[in-house]
Enzyme design. Structure first.
Site, PDB file in Angstrom:
ATOM      1  N   GLU A 166       0.863  -1.185   0.000  1.00 41.97           N
ATOM      2  CA  GLU A 166       0.000   0.000   0.000  1.00 41.97           C
ATOM      3  C   GLU A 166       0.895   1.230   0.000  1.00 41.97           C
ATOM      4  O   GLU A 166       1.938   1.249   0.669  1.00 41.97           O
ATOM      5  CB  GLU A 166      -0.892   0.032   1.253  1.00 41.97           C
ATOM      6  N   ASN A 170     -12.086  -3.104   1.174  1.00 39.45           N
ATOM      7  CA  ASN A 170     -11.001  -3.242   2.147  1.00 39.45           C
ATOM      8  C   ASN A 170     -11.587  -2.964   3.511  1.00 39.45           C
ATOM      9  O   ASN A 170     -12.186  -1.925   3.707  1.00 39.45           O
ATOM     10  CB  ASN A 170      -9.911  -2.213   1.858  1.00 39.45           C
ATOM     11  N   GLU A 171     -11.403  -3.856   4.435  1.00 40.52           N
ATOM     12  CA  GLU A 171     -11.922  -3.735   5.804  1.00 40.52           C
ATOM     13  C   GLU A 171     -13.170  -2.840   5.908  1.00 40.52           C
ATOM     14  O   GLU A 171     -13.183  -1.793   6.546  1.00 40.52           O
ATOM     15  CB  GLU A 171     -10.841  -3.322   6.793  1.00 40.52           C
TER      16      GLU A 171
HETATM   17  O1  AHR Z   1      -1.991  -1.225   6.914  1.00 39.39           O
HETATM   18  C1  AHR Z   1      -2.340   0.053   7.336  1.00 39.39           C
HETATM   19  C2  AHR Z   1      -3.814   0.319   7.283  1.00 39.39           C
HETATM   20  O2  AHR Z   1      -4.437  -0.472   8.224  1.00 39.39           O
HETATM   21  C3  AHR Z   1      -4.523  -0.042   6.010  1.00 39.39           C
HETATM   22  O3  AHR Z   1      -4.564   0.996   5.117  1.00 39.39           O
HETATM   23  C4  AHR Z   1      -5.910  -0.327   6.442  1.00 39.39           C
HETATM   24  O4  AHR Z   1      -6.548  -1.242   5.602  1.00 39.39           O
HETATM   25  C5  AHR Z   1      -5.768  -0.717   7.871  1.00 39.39           C
HETATM   26  O5  AHR Z   1      -6.591   0.032   8.679  1.00 39.39           O
END
Ligand code: AHR
Length: 764
Positions: free
Chosen positions: A24, A345-346
């Site tokens: 990321e 994502n989450e």
């Molecule tokens: O890995 C860091 C962050 O943690 C990511 O962007 C997110 O998906 C999670 O909250």
């Protein structure tokens, strides 16, 4: 004597693509990191929207005699609207770019590719000089000059050959009496596998050395934090904005507080996956931003679903499909063989759960072979987590993406988590996990946890997070690899990941462990300690406080809206098995109420926060040595001025929390019990047996390993050190695996597994 018996013929389950990485662009992992571009703000597109400290001349300084101005009247293209006007009157002048970190790390003898777009006023005839100066001595260590031949935008390119090792700035100057216009000023060092628009060699090599089976990208929160309009600067991450000519990719605000050039885009991600032998695993936004609960109306979902379908065509379609043709034109006629795709994502909130089925159905109808991954939020438990799993079961997703950042002790206590999952459920994709810290102790506890992931048969894919961090731009800690402008090093966590990835095996095999000494509980499992009331950036009134039914403070107290405020509950001492009730009102501020209990000291306690993180959450957490783990989570907000009755009931290690009589959390804090040894066993495609042994305790573990077949060779590696040890730029290999000798005879390996160690035996 301890005994480990291996059954090489009893295969349990395939290990598939279990260990991978997650990239990321957080902590300047891409721009100023893996993406090798040395110029910061190359297209003068930096803006306050990205970061309040930015402007269009961020990282640029004027030099010599000239006037500089960023303009937008006659832009390079509609996505790259700002450019530099260099007005010369008298002598030489121009700009210099400061790069990232302390400056650009330039190596003697290396060739650096520069390029820029330029146009001139009719009267301008002079050369434009491009040169690198040593930022400390001012010495010019490479230079070139270019003639701008057109009054329209043209691209100019060349090579700078460095004559010394130095930290540099890139200068662009000219002279005369006229104005010249510049944009997209770029400088690349030699890149990983010499790719154009490529990646920094040292960081890419550290990643390649892991031999990951897959790479999840491009985020993270980065994917789903932003505006729903794809053309907005702060748009959710839309992959179509990230391919093609880099000068035409729009600048993007990253939620991590900086500008993303998108120079490292989807095509580059796919190429890098191919270069390192990792399967690509993209994450697409689900037409929903859970941070602000913004959702695309159902009748406008199609373009988002098309983005997913088109991405699959871009990756896998033949060159005569629309998007396959675009891929081929970019230079890759063969497909990228996309197999996995994550939607969301989450995610938390019904905005996601209501939309996911539309994506799932459309993708499966057209591409049934694609393995789809749903999302279960940012915590290992709770209401949204359960909804994520239900959504995946209902839709028959192949996997569910779990995320959590926890204390190392949580990992020990929950080591067997995935053995409790049901075989008939979707498999787990542990898409983000880490224990808080980059010490050897963290890495050791993670290694113990990873042995169980290999053995349980319910985890299909897993990747540590975050992957990369530029030391000068830290958004998140811990991280697997740290770097500056010059060097990069792997943490102990990196070396654990490397040992597991380099020695994954193809199938887990049955084995058993007979230990002389039993498992050791680390602490009493009952929750005992004091009680505190707390607020963060919030004024709140707590009153009518009762302990085990008796009023202990009727009048109560007010905590002010001044950062973090805390008040101890007097008269309660070291409580065990208690019932606390109080009334609470939020008077002003951003969040809600926090009740700490089982408080031993500042770094060791439990707490319940109602109205946490943007006043969206209710969460129960444990904190061990300042490191927090979430034990329970629900979506709940506090209304200002409303009276709430809050109740916490603690029974041994069970915690129940009630809001106005409603049971909101009922959780158990699992005891931390260290097993004598943590093991996994597998075979690989060559029939070798791989035994991983993690000894978390500080005593040696002497064992006989019975392999149940003749042993021809044993290769072994061990990682050990002091629990507090970390790697650094000065000592990058302080904690790194080393080869060790292991004795064997017939079917038997005799070995003493060192205290606090991770050992991998590859038995031929
Ligand atoms: O890995 C860091 C962050 O943690 C990511 O962007 C997110 O998906 C999670 O909250």
């Amino acid at each position: 004597m301890n005994k480990i018996t291996l059954y090489p013929d009893k295969k349990l389950h395939s290990l598939g693509d279990l260990w991978g990485i997650f990239f990321e662009d957080i902590n300047h992992a891409a721009d100023g990191g893996l993406y090798a571009e040395l110029v910061q703000n190359r297209s003068f597109e930096f803006s306050k929207i990205d970061n309040w400290k930015y402007n269009s001349l961020t990282a640029w300084e004027r030099i010599g005699n000239c006037e500089i101005e960023v303009k937008n009247e006659y832009p390079l293209n509609r996505n790259n609207t700002h450019y530099l006007a260099l007005k010369l009157e008298n002598g030489e002048g121009g700009v210099k770019n400061l790069g990232f970190n302390e400056g650009m790390n330039i190596i003697k003898g290396e060739e650096y590719e520069f390029s820029f777009y330029g146009r001139r006023n009719t009267g301008f005839k002079e050369n434009v000089n491009i040169f690198l100066i040593n930022k400390d001595t001012g010495a010019v260590i490479a230079s070139e000059s270019v003639k701008i031949t057109s009054c329209d935008w043209e691209k100019y390119e060349g090579i700078l050959l460095a004559t010394e090792d130095a930290t540099c700035h890139l200068c662009v100057t000219t002279s005369g009496k006229s104005t010249v216009y510049l944009d997209e000023i770029s400088l690349f060092p030699p890149t990983y596998k010499n790719r154009d628009n490529g990646l920094r060699r040292d960081i890419a090599t550290l990643l390649a050395d892991l031999k990951p089976k897959f790479m999840r990208f491009p985020g993270g929160c980065l994917v789903h934090d932003g505006n729903l309009d794809p053309h907005a600067r702060n748009a959710l991450y839309r992959w179509k904005n990230t391919i093609g000519d880099v000068s035409e990719r729009p600048a993007r605000r990253s939620n991590w507080g900086y500008n993303q050039t998108l120079g490292l885009g989807y095509y580059e991600y796919f190429l890098f996956c191919e270069d390192i032998g990792a399967k690509p695993l993209p994450v697409l936004p689900a037409a929903y931003n859970p941070h602000h609960h913004d959702a695309v109306p159902f009748d406008e979902l199609q373009p988002w679903i098309d983005d997913a379908l088109d991405l699959i065509e871009f990756a896998n379609g033949s060159a005569d499909t629309k998007w396959g043709k675009i891929r081929a034109e970019l230079g890759h006629s063969e497909p990228f063989n996309l197999e996995y795709l994550a939607i969301g994502n989450e995610e938390v909130g019904d905005g996601f759960f209501d939309r996911y089925p539309y994506f799932h159905k459309a993708i499966k109808e057209k591409y049934p072979e694609i393995k789809l991954i749903g999302s279960s939020g940012p915590f290992p438990c709770g209401g949204e987590f359960e909804k994520g799993w239900k959504c995946a079961r209902d839709n028959k997703s192949e996997m569910v993406d779990e995320h959590y950042y926890v204390s190392p002790e949580w990992m020990i206590a929950n080591n067997k988590r995935y053995f409790e999952y049901k075989k008939e459920d979707p498999k787990v994709f542990l898409g983000e996990y880490a224990s808080w810290g980059n010490t050897f102790y963290n890495a050791l506890c993670e290694a113990g946890y990873m042995t169980s992931m290999e053995m349980c048969g319910n985890v299909a894919l897993a990747c540590y997070a975050p992957l990369l961090c530029n030391v000068d731009y830290v958004n998140w800690k811990p991280d697997m690899i740290w770097f500056n402008g010059e060097k990069a090093y792997g943490t102990p966590n990196y070396y654990v990941q490397k040992m597991f990835m380099n020695n994954q095996g193809t199938a887990a095999i049955e084995h058993n462990v007979l230990s002389e000494k039993p498992s050791v509980p680390v602490a009493d499992e009952s929750i005992t300690g004091e009680i505190f009331f707390k607020t963060v950036d919030t004024a709140a009134y707590f009153y009518d406080i009762k302990l085990n039914g008796e009023t202990v403070n009727e009048k109560g107290f007010t905590l002010k809206n001044e950062g973090s405020q805390m008040q101890k509950l007097d008269y309660c001492g070291n409580l065990e098995d208690f019932e606390l009730e109080c009334k609470a009102k939020e008077l002003d501020g951003k969040r809600g109420f926090i009740i700490r209990f089982g408080v031993k000291d500042y770094g060791n306690f439990y707490h319940w926060e109602f109205g946490g993180w943007q006043n969206q959450d209710s969460a129960v957490c444990s904190t061990v040595n300042y490191r927090e783990s979430v034990l329970g989570h629900e979506l709940r907000s506090v209304e200002k001025g409303r009276e709430y009755t809050l109740r916490v009931v603690v029974n041994k290690n069970r915690i129940c929390c009630y809001i106005d009589g409603e049971l909101v959390h009922d959780v158990v804090s699992k005891p931390v019990v260290i097993e004598p040894i943590y093991t996994s066993a597998s075979t690989d495609e060559d029939g070798r047996i791989i035994l991983k042994v993690v000894n978390i305790k500080n005593t040696p573990y002497k064992a006989t390993v019975d392999v149940q077949r003749t042993i021809n060779s044993v290769k072994a590696q061990m990682l050990t050190g002091n629990l507090d040890d970390e790697n650094s730029f000065d000592e990058p290999l302080k904690i790194a695996p080393s080869d060790i000798d292991v004795k064997f005879n017939g079917n038997i390996v005799e070995h003493e597994f060192s205290p606090c160690s991770v050992t991998v035996l590859v038995i031929g």
